[in-house]
Design a protein around this motif. Sequence first.
Motif, PDB file in Angstrom:
ATOM      1  N   CYS A  83      44.729  24.326  87.108  1.00  0.00           N
ATOM      2  CA  CYS A  83      44.638  24.794  85.487  1.00  0.00           C
ATOM      3  C   CYS A  83      44.787  23.642  84.533  1.00  0.00           C
ATOM      4  O   CYS A  83      45.618  22.790  84.867  1.00  0.00           O
ATOM      5  CB  CYS A  83      45.437  25.826  85.083  1.00  0.00           C
ATOM      6  SG  CYS A  83      45.445  26.567  83.424  1.00  0.00           S
ATOM      7  N   CYS A  86      47.779  24.492  82.047  1.00  0.00           N
ATOM      8  CA  CYS A  86      49.207  24.586  82.615  1.00  0.00           C
ATOM      9  C   CYS A  86      49.467  23.876  83.811  1.00  0.00           C
ATOM     10  O   CYS A  86      50.573  23.858  84.042  1.00  0.00           O
ATOM     11  CB  CYS A  86      49.715  25.941  82.502  1.00  0.00           C
ATOM     12  SG  CYS A  86      49.275  26.929  83.830  1.00  0.00           S
ATOM     13  N   CYS A  97      42.935  31.346  84.787  1.00  0.00           N
ATOM     14  CA  CYS A  97      44.341  30.901  85.227  1.00  0.00           C
ATOM     15  C   CYS A  97      45.280  32.244  85.158  1.00  0.00           C
ATOM     16  O   CYS A  97      45.146  33.017  84.222  1.00  0.00           O
ATOM     17  CB  CYS A  97      44.923  30.060  84.365  1.00  0.00           C
ATOM     18  SG  CYS A  97      46.620  29.477  84.822  1.00  0.00           S
ATOM     19  N   CYS A 100      48.324  31.299  82.291  1.00  0.00           N
ATOM     20  CA  CYS A 100      48.090  31.282  81.212  1.00  0.00           C
ATOM     21  C   CYS A 100      46.832  31.787  80.409  1.00  0.00           C
ATOM     22  O   CYS A 100      46.618  31.678  79.090  1.00  0.00           O
ATOM     23  CB  CYS A 100      48.343  29.572  80.517  1.00  0.00           C
ATOM     24  SG  CYS A 100      46.939  28.771  80.984  1.00  0.00           S
TER      25      CYS A 100
END
Length: 108
Positions: A83, A86, A97, A100
Motif C-alpha cells: 500500500c 500505509c 488496501c 486504510c
Amino acid sequence: MKKVYENLEFAMVGHMKSLLESKGIKCEIRNEGGVSVAGEVPFTQVYPELWVLSNGDVPTAKKFVAEYRETLGKAEVGPAWKCPSCGEEVEGQFGECWNCGAAAPEKT
Ligand SMILES: [Zn+2]
C-alpha cells in the motif's frame, strides 16, 4: 476444522472445493450467504470461506490451495502489492488496501 481458503468470488471457492474433493479431502463452504445475487450490495463484506473438515488434511489442502493461487497469480490475479499510503502488504486480488482503503497502485 480449519479454514484454508477464502475469496471474494464464490465461484473460486466452489472451484477450490471441487479441486480438494477430487483429491479426497472433505471440505465445506461457509458464508455462502455472504455474497448476494448480482446487482445487490451485500450488507457486510463477508467472503465465502473454504473449511477442511479433518485437521489431518489441512497441510495437503494448503499445498493445493497454494499451488492453485500460484496458477491464478500468473493468470489473472496480480502479485501482492504494498500500500502506497500505509505500507501494508495487500493480496493481489484486492483492488484497495484492507487497512486504510487506499487504491492499489497502477498495474503495469
Ligand atoms: Zn493502506
